[in-house]
Design a protein around this motif. Sequence first.
Motif, PDB file in Angstrom:
ATOM      1  N   ASN A 108       0.826  -1.147  -0.082  1.00 50.47           N
ATOM      2  CA  ASN A 108       0.101  -0.058  -0.031  1.00 50.47           C
ATOM      3  C   ASN A 108       0.701   1.274   0.260  1.00 50.47           C
ATOM      4  OD1 ASN A 108      -1.496   2.237   0.837  1.00 50.47           O
ATOM      5  ND2 ASN A 108      -2.974   0.666   1.749  1.00 50.47           N
ATOM      6  N   ALA A 130       0.266   4.312   0.680  1.00 48.58           N
ATOM      7  CA  ALA A 130       0.097   5.040   1.746  1.00 48.58           C
ATOM      8  C   ALA A 130       0.851   4.557   3.022  1.00 48.58           C
ATOM      9  CB  ALA A 130      -1.557   5.337   2.164  1.00 48.58           C
ATOM     10  N   ARG A 131       0.816   3.330   3.239  1.00 52.86           N
ATOM     11  CA  ARG A 131       1.737   2.627   4.405  1.00 52.86           C
ATOM     12  C   ARG A 131       2.643   2.926   4.192  1.00 52.86           C
ATOM     13  NH1 ARG A 131      -0.266  -2.344   3.722  1.00 52.86           N
ATOM     14  NH2 ARG A 131      -2.040  -1.762   5.199  1.00 52.86           N
ATOM     15  N   LEU A 153       4.590   5.312   2.447  1.00 57.65           N
ATOM     16  CA  LEU A 153       4.614   6.459   2.636  1.00 57.65           C
ATOM     17  C   LEU A 153       4.796   7.064   4.108  1.00 57.65           C
ATOM     18  CD1 LEU A 153       2.925   8.181  -0.301  1.00 57.65           C
ATOM     19  CD2 LEU A 153       5.363   8.004  -0.088  1.00 57.65           C
ATOM     20  N   LYS A 154       4.021   6.532   5.028  1.00 56.53           N
ATOM     21  CA  LYS A 154       3.780   6.848   6.308  1.00 56.53           C
ATOM     22  C   LYS A 154       5.093   6.420   7.091  1.00 56.53           C
ATOM     23  CE  LYS A 154       1.062   5.730  10.473  1.00 56.53           C
ATOM     24  NZ  LYS A 154      -0.101   4.999  10.816  1.00 56.53           N
ATOM     25  N   ILE A 155       5.803   5.157   6.408  1.00 52.03           N
ATOM     26  CA  ILE A 155       7.201   4.989   6.955  1.00 52.03           C
ATOM     27  C   ILE A 155       8.432   5.621   6.356  1.00 52.03           C
ATOM     28  CG2 ILE A 155       8.852   2.927   7.178  1.00 52.03           C
ATOM     29  CD1 ILE A 155       6.449   1.150   7.516  1.00 52.03           C
ATOM     30  N   ARG A 188       8.441   8.781   5.079  1.00 52.44           N
ATOM     31  CA  ARG A 188       8.730  10.077   5.282  1.00 52.44           C
ATOM     32  C   ARG A 188       9.505  10.406   6.466  1.00 52.44           C
ATOM     33  NH1 ARG A 188       2.934  10.460   3.894  1.00 52.44           N
ATOM     34  NH2 ARG A 188       2.687  11.440   1.738  1.00 52.44           N
ATOM     35  N   PRO A 189       9.231   9.789   7.665  1.00 52.85           N
ATOM     36  CA  PRO A 189      10.164  10.289   8.822  1.00 52.85           C
ATOM     37  C   PRO A 189      11.310   9.361   8.652  1.00 52.85           C
ATOM     38  CG  PRO A 189       8.460   8.459   9.354  1.00 52.85           C
ATOM     39  CD  PRO A 189       8.032   8.947   8.054  1.00 52.85           C
ATOM     40  N   ARG A 211       9.480   8.747  -3.125  1.00 53.34           N
ATOM     41  CA  ARG A 211       8.376   9.515  -3.004  1.00 53.34           C
ATOM     42  C   ARG A 211       7.872  10.483  -3.978  1.00 53.34           C
ATOM     43  NH1 ARG A 211      10.560  12.005   2.635  1.00 53.34           N
ATOM     44  NH2 ARG A 211       8.840  13.278   2.374  1.00 53.34           N
TER      45      ARG A 211
END
Length: 237
Positions: free
Chosen positions: A6, A8-9, A11-13, A15-16, A220
Motif C-alpha cells: 500500500n 500510503a503505508r 509513505l507513512k514509514i 517520510r520520517p 516519494r
Amino acid sequence: MHVFANPARFLKIARPLTPWLGWGGGVLVAFALFMGLFVAPPDYLQGDSVRIIYLHVPAAWLGMAGWAGIAVASLMQIVWRHPLAAVAARAIAVPGAVFTFICLATGSLWGRPTWGTYWQWDGRMTSMLVLLFLYVGYIALGEADRERGGEGRITAIFGLVGAINLPVIHYSVLWWRTLHQGQSIGLTGSTIAAPMLWPLLVSALGFSLLFGAIVLMRMRAMLARQKVEARLRRAAA
C-alpha cells in the motif's frame, strides 16, 4: 515485503525515515572522510594516494548493490507483481549510476600514480564500465516504457538479465590476473590495517545510508507524480 504494498503505508514509514537516513549518513561520511584523509596513516607502498579508497570503495559497493536492488525489485515485479517494485527499481537506477561513475572516476585517478595510467582494460574496470552502460540503458528503457504507458515488464527483465554482470565484477580479479589488486576485505578477515580499515567501513556505512535516503526521496517523488498524473487523467475524462 507485501506489507508495504500500500503506497500510503509505505509513505507513512518513508517520510520520517528519510531524514534519519540522510542526516545520519551525512554525519558518518563527514567523520569517516575526515579520519581517512587527515588522521589515518598513509599506505607503506602507495603513500597518500591510497586515501582515495575512502570514496572509491563505497562507490564501488553501492554501484553493485544498486543493481542487485534493481534485480530483486524486478523479480518482485515479475513474479509477485508488487505495486511498488517498479518504483523502487527506477528510484535506485540514477543514484546507482552516479556511484558507479564515481567508482570509475576515482579508480582512474587512483590508477595514475599507482599504475602509471588512468585506464587499464582489465576485468574489474571493464566490467564496472559495462555496469555503467547497463544503468544508462535501464534508465532510458524505463523512461521510454513509462511514456508509452507500459507496465515496465521489459524493463524488469532487463534488470534481471543485467545482474549477470555482478558476479563477473566480483570474481574478475580472480579470473583475470591484471594490474587491479585482489580482494582486500572478506568474510575471513582483511589485509587492510585496522587504522585504515575502520574509517573505510564507517564511510561505506555512511554512504549506504545516504543512498537509502536518496532512493526513498526518489520513490516519494515518483509516487507523488503518479498521483498527480492520475488526477489529471480523471479530470480530462
